[in-house]
Design a protein around this motif. Structure first.
Motif, PDB file in Angstrom:
ATOM      1  N   TYR A 261       5.921   3.947  -1.929  1.00 57.69           N
ATOM      2  CA  TYR A 261       5.695   2.753  -1.119  1.00 57.69           C
ATOM      3  C   TYR A 261       6.734   2.694   0.014  1.00 57.69           C
ATOM      4  O   TYR A 261       7.818   3.292  -0.095  1.00 57.69           O
ATOM      5  CB  TYR A 261       5.783   1.496  -1.986  1.00 57.69           C
ATOM      6  CG  TYR A 261       4.603   1.344  -2.927  1.00 57.69           C
ATOM      7  CD1 TYR A 261       3.494   0.592  -2.555  1.00 57.69           C
ATOM      8  CD2 TYR A 261       4.596   1.975  -4.179  1.00 57.69           C
ATOM      9  CE1 TYR A 261       2.407   0.461  -3.408  1.00 57.69           C
ATOM     10  CE2 TYR A 261       3.512   1.856  -5.041  1.00 57.69           C
ATOM     11  CZ  TYR A 261       2.414   1.095  -4.644  1.00 57.69           C
ATOM     12  OH  TYR A 261       1.329   0.980  -5.479  1.00 57.69           O
TER      13      TYR A 261
ATOM     14  N   GLN B 110      -0.016   7.150   1.037  1.00 58.26           N
ATOM     15  CA  GLN B 110      -1.341   7.769   1.051  1.00 58.26           C
ATOM     16  C   GLN B 110      -2.380   6.813   1.664  1.00 58.26           C
ATOM     17  O   GLN B 110      -3.153   7.193   2.550  1.00 58.26           O
ATOM     18  CB  GLN B 110      -1.751   8.137  -0.378  1.00 58.26           C
ATOM     19  CG  GLN B 110      -3.226   8.469  -0.587  1.00 58.26           C
ATOM     20  CD  GLN B 110      -3.630   9.788   0.037  1.00 58.26           C
ATOM     21  OE1 GLN B 110      -2.879  10.762  -0.065  1.00 58.26           O
ATOM     22  NE2 GLN B 110      -4.789   9.829   0.669  1.00 58.26           N
ATOM     23  N   ALA B 111      -2.377   5.575   1.204  1.00 54.45           N
ATOM     24  CA  ALA B 111      -3.348   4.594   1.691  1.00 54.45           C
ATOM     25  C   ALA B 111      -3.110   4.252   3.156  1.00 54.45           C
ATOM     26  O   ALA B 111      -4.060   4.081   3.929  1.00 54.45           O
ATOM     27  CB  ALA B 111      -3.282   3.335   0.837  1.00 54.45           C
TER      28      ALA B 111
ATOM     29  N   GLU C 266     -10.535   6.230   7.118  1.00 51.77           N
ATOM     30  CA  GLU C 266     -11.559   5.409   6.466  1.00 51.77           C
ATOM     31  C   GLU C 266     -12.245   4.486   7.470  1.00 51.77           C
ATOM     32  O   GLU C 266     -13.473   4.330   7.452  1.00 51.77           O
ATOM     33  CB  GLU C 266     -10.916   4.593   5.349  1.00 51.77           C
ATOM     34  CG  GLU C 266     -10.356   5.451   4.215  1.00 51.77           C
ATOM     35  CD  GLU C 266      -9.440   4.670   3.287  1.00 51.77           C
ATOM     36  OE1 GLU C 266      -9.228   3.458   3.561  1.00 51.77           O
ATOM     37  OE2 GLU C 266      -8.932   5.251   2.318  1.00 51.77           O
TER      38      GLU C 266
ATOM     39  N   GLU D  46      -5.873   5.227   6.098  1.00 50.42           N
ATOM     40  CA  GLU D  46      -6.640   4.078   6.577  1.00 50.42           C
ATOM     41  C   GLU D  46      -7.407   4.363   7.874  1.00 50.42           C
ATOM     42  O   GLU D  46      -8.593   3.995   7.984  1.00 50.42           O
ATOM     43  CB  GLU D  46      -5.715   2.873   6.761  1.00 50.42           C
ATOM     44  CG  GLU D  46      -6.460   1.605   7.126  1.00 50.42           C
ATOM     45  CD  GLU D  46      -5.548   0.395   7.183  1.00 50.42           C
ATOM     46  OE1 GLU D  46      -6.061  -0.732   7.185  1.00 50.42           O
ATOM     47  OE2 GLU D  46      -4.315   0.586   7.224  1.00 50.42           O
TER      48      GLU D  46
ATOM     49  N   HIS E 144      -9.483  13.449   2.308  1.00 51.36           N
ATOM     50  CA  HIS E 144      -8.441  12.589   2.854  1.00 51.36           C
ATOM     51  C   HIS E 144      -7.066  12.856   2.244  1.00 51.36           C
ATOM     52  O   HIS E 144      -6.074  12.924   2.982  1.00 51.36           O
ATOM     53  CB  HIS E 144      -8.824  11.117   2.688  1.00 51.36           C
ATOM     54  CG  HIS E 144      -9.939  10.697   3.592  1.00 51.36           C
ATOM     55  ND1 HIS E 144     -10.383   9.390   3.676  1.00 51.36           N
ATOM     56  CD2 HIS E 144     -10.714  11.410   4.454  1.00 51.36           C
ATOM     57  CE1 HIS E 144     -11.385   9.323   4.545  1.00 51.36           C
ATOM     58  NE2 HIS E 144     -11.609  10.536   5.021  1.00 51.36           N
TER      59      HIS E 144
ATOM     60  N   ARG F 281       0.840  -1.198   0.000  1.00 50.79           N
ATOM     61  CA  ARG F 281       0.000   0.000   0.000  1.00 50.79           C
ATOM     62  C   ARG F 281       0.875   1.247   0.000  1.00 50.79           C
ATOM     63  O   ARG F 281       1.941   1.281   0.623  1.00 50.79           O
ATOM     64  CB  ARG F 281      -0.917   0.028   1.228  1.00 50.79           C
ATOM     65  CG  ARG F 281      -1.766  -1.220   1.388  1.00 50.79           C
ATOM     66  CD  ARG F 281      -2.860  -1.002   2.419  1.00 50.79           C
ATOM     67  NE  ARG F 281      -3.949  -0.177   1.863  1.00 50.79           N
ATOM     68  CZ  ARG F 281      -4.960   0.275   2.586  1.00 50.79           C
ATOM     69  NH1 ARG F 281      -5.009   0.024   3.882  1.00 50.79           N
ATOM     70  NH2 ARG F 281      -5.911   0.986   2.023  1.00 50.79           N
ATOM     71  N   THR F 282       0.425   2.264  -0.692  1.00 58.27           N
ATOM     72  CA  THR F 282       1.161   3.520  -0.733  1.00 58.27           C
ATOM     73  C   THR F 282       1.070   4.217   0.626  1.00 58.27           C
ATOM     74  O   THR F 282       0.240   3.874   1.479  1.00 58.27           O
ATOM     75  CB  THR F 282       0.595   4.462  -1.806  1.00 58.27           C
ATOM     76  OG1 THR F 282      -0.760   4.806  -1.449  1.00 58.27           O
ATOM     77  CG2 THR F 282       0.646   3.826  -3.175  1.00 58.27           C
TER      78      THR F 282
END
Length: 340
Positions: free
Chosen positions: A151, A114-115, A122, A119, A130, A111-112
Motif C-alpha cells: 500500500y 497493483q490496483a 481498466e 486502474e 494486467h 488501494r494496493t
C-alpha cells in the motif's frame, strides 16, 4: 524537423468568484490564464516556470481538460480538443497523462499499488494480463515487481512518485504533464527521479510539460523554457539562451535568486529584489502586468500591453524594453534611477 505534438493558441481560463459586500455580494472573475500560446514537439521538454499563483498548474490542467478552458484552442496530434465530447476525450486521454506534485495525495491509501497502476487499464478497457503489465511498469521505474502487493503508506516519497510515474505510463502516452514532480521530495531523491524521467523520455520518446518553480531543476531537464507571470507567458525560448541572456526583467529577477555553487561568484553577484507583491488576478494592472514591480518600467509600460516578439537571442519576449545580451537589470535600473 520535429513534429508538433501540442499546439496551444490564445488559451484563457477564468474562475468566477464572489466577494461579500455586507448584505450583498459581487461577482468577479479571476484571470488565472490569459491569452497564452505555445507548442510542444514530440520528444521535447518544455519547462514552465514562475512564482506561485502565476497560473502554471491551471495551464497544465487546461491542456488535459481537467479544467475547461474559457477560450482558446488546444490542438493535440492535429485534433482540436476544446469542445471535444467526453467519449472523444476519453480516447484521447490514453495519449496524455499527468504526474501530480504530491505523490501521497494522488494515490488512494486503501488501494494496493497493483490496483492503482492497473486502474487506467481498466478505465480504458485495455485487454491483456494486467498484473504482468503492472510488474513491467514497476521494473521500468526502478521498483521491484513484489511492491505491487503493498500500500502507498509503505513507501518513501521518492518511491511513491515512481509509482505515480508508472501509473501515468500505463497507457503508453505521448505527452506527460509533470506538475512539480520533485518539489515534495528530499533533495537527495530529486536527482534520482529527474534522472529516471530523462531515461524514460529517451527510451519511450515522451514529450514533457515540466511545471516547476525551481529554476535549477528546469535548466537540467528542459529543452525550452516558458516563463509565466500573472497568467501570461512573458518569455519563451531555448533553455540555455534564456539562462545565459534573459531578455525580460522578470526572468532576470528569477534567475538572480538561483544560488550559484561557486562561493566567489555567489558573493560577487548582485541579487535583484523585486518590490511589492504580485498583483491580484481579479484586477490585474493595465498595460504590462509586471510594470508595478519592474525597476525599469516607463510610462508606455503602464498603458500599453506588450506583444510577444522575437529578440536578438532568438527567444520570444513580451516586453517593450527587452534587455540586450550581456546587459544586466541592475545596470539598467541604476541608469533609470540616475536619469530620474
Amino acid at each position: 524537423m520535429a513534429d508538433t505534438l501540442l499546439q496551444v493558441e490564445g488559451l484563457v481560463k477564468e474562475f468566477d468568484v464572489r466577494r461579500n459586500l455586507g448584505i450583498r455580494s459581487q461577482k468577479l472573475k479571476v484571470q488565472a490564464v490569459s491569452n497564452v500560446s505555445f507548442s510542444v514537439d514530440s520528444g521535447e521538454t518544455l519547462g514552465l516556470v514562475g512564482e506561485s499563483g502565476s497560473g502554471k498548474t491551471t495551464l497544465g490542467r487546461c491542456v488535459l481538460r481537467l479544467l475547461e478552458p474559457t477560450a482558446g484552442s488546444i490542438v493535440f496530434k492535429g485534433q482540436e480538443i476544446v469542445g471535444l465530447s467526453s467519449d472523444g476525450l476519453r480516447a484521447l486521454r490514453r495519449d496524455m497523462q499527468i504526474v501530480f506534485q504530491d505523490p501521497f495525495a494522488s494515490l488512494d491509501p486503501k488501494r494496493t499499488v497493483q490496483a492503482a497502476i492497473a486502474e487506467p487499464l481498466e478505465i480504458q478497457r485495455v485487454g491483456g494480463d494486467h498484473p504482468q503489465r503492472v510488474r513491467e511498469l514497476l521494473e521500468l521505474v526502478g521498483l521491484s515487481p513484489d511492491h505491487a502487493r503493498r500500500y502507498p503508506h509503505e513507501f518513501s516519497g521518492g518511491q511513491r512518485q515512481r509509482i505515480g510515474i508508472a501509473r501515468a505510463l500505463a497507457l503508453n502516452p505521448s505527452l506527460l504533464i509533470l506538475d512539480e514532480p520533485v518539489s515534495a521530495l528530499d533533495v537527495s531523491i530529486q536527482a534520482q527521479v529527474l534522472n529516471l524521467l530523462g531515461e524514460l523520455q529517451t527510451e519511450l520518446n515522451l514529450a514533457y510539460m515540466f511545471i516547476a518553480h525551481d529554476l535549477s531543476v528546469v535548466r537540467h531537464t528542459s529543452d525550452r523554457i516558458a516563463v509565466m507571470y500573472l497568467g501570461k507567458i512573458v518569455e519563451l525560448g531555448d533553455s540555455e539562451t534564456i539562462y545565459e541572456n534573459p531578455a525580460h526583467p522578470y526572468t532576470h529577477a528569477l534567475l538572480s535568486a538561483v544560488p550559484v555553487p561557486d562561493p566567489e561568484v555567489e558573493r560577487a553577484r548582485q541579487r535583484i529584489v523585486l518590490t511589492g507583491d504580485v498583483p491580484s488576478p481579479i484586477n490585474p494592472p493595465s498595460g504590462c502586468r509586471f510594470h508595478t514591480r519592474c525597476p525599469i518600467a516607463q510610462d508606455r509600460c503602464r498603458t500599453e500591453e506588450p506583444a510577444m516578439r522575437t529578440v536578438t537571442g532568438g527567444q520570444s519576449v513580451a516586453c517593450h524594453f527587452p534587455l540586450e545580451p550581456g546587459v544586466t537589470l541592475v545596470e539598467l535600473a541604476g541608469r533609470a534611477a540616475a536619469s530620474a
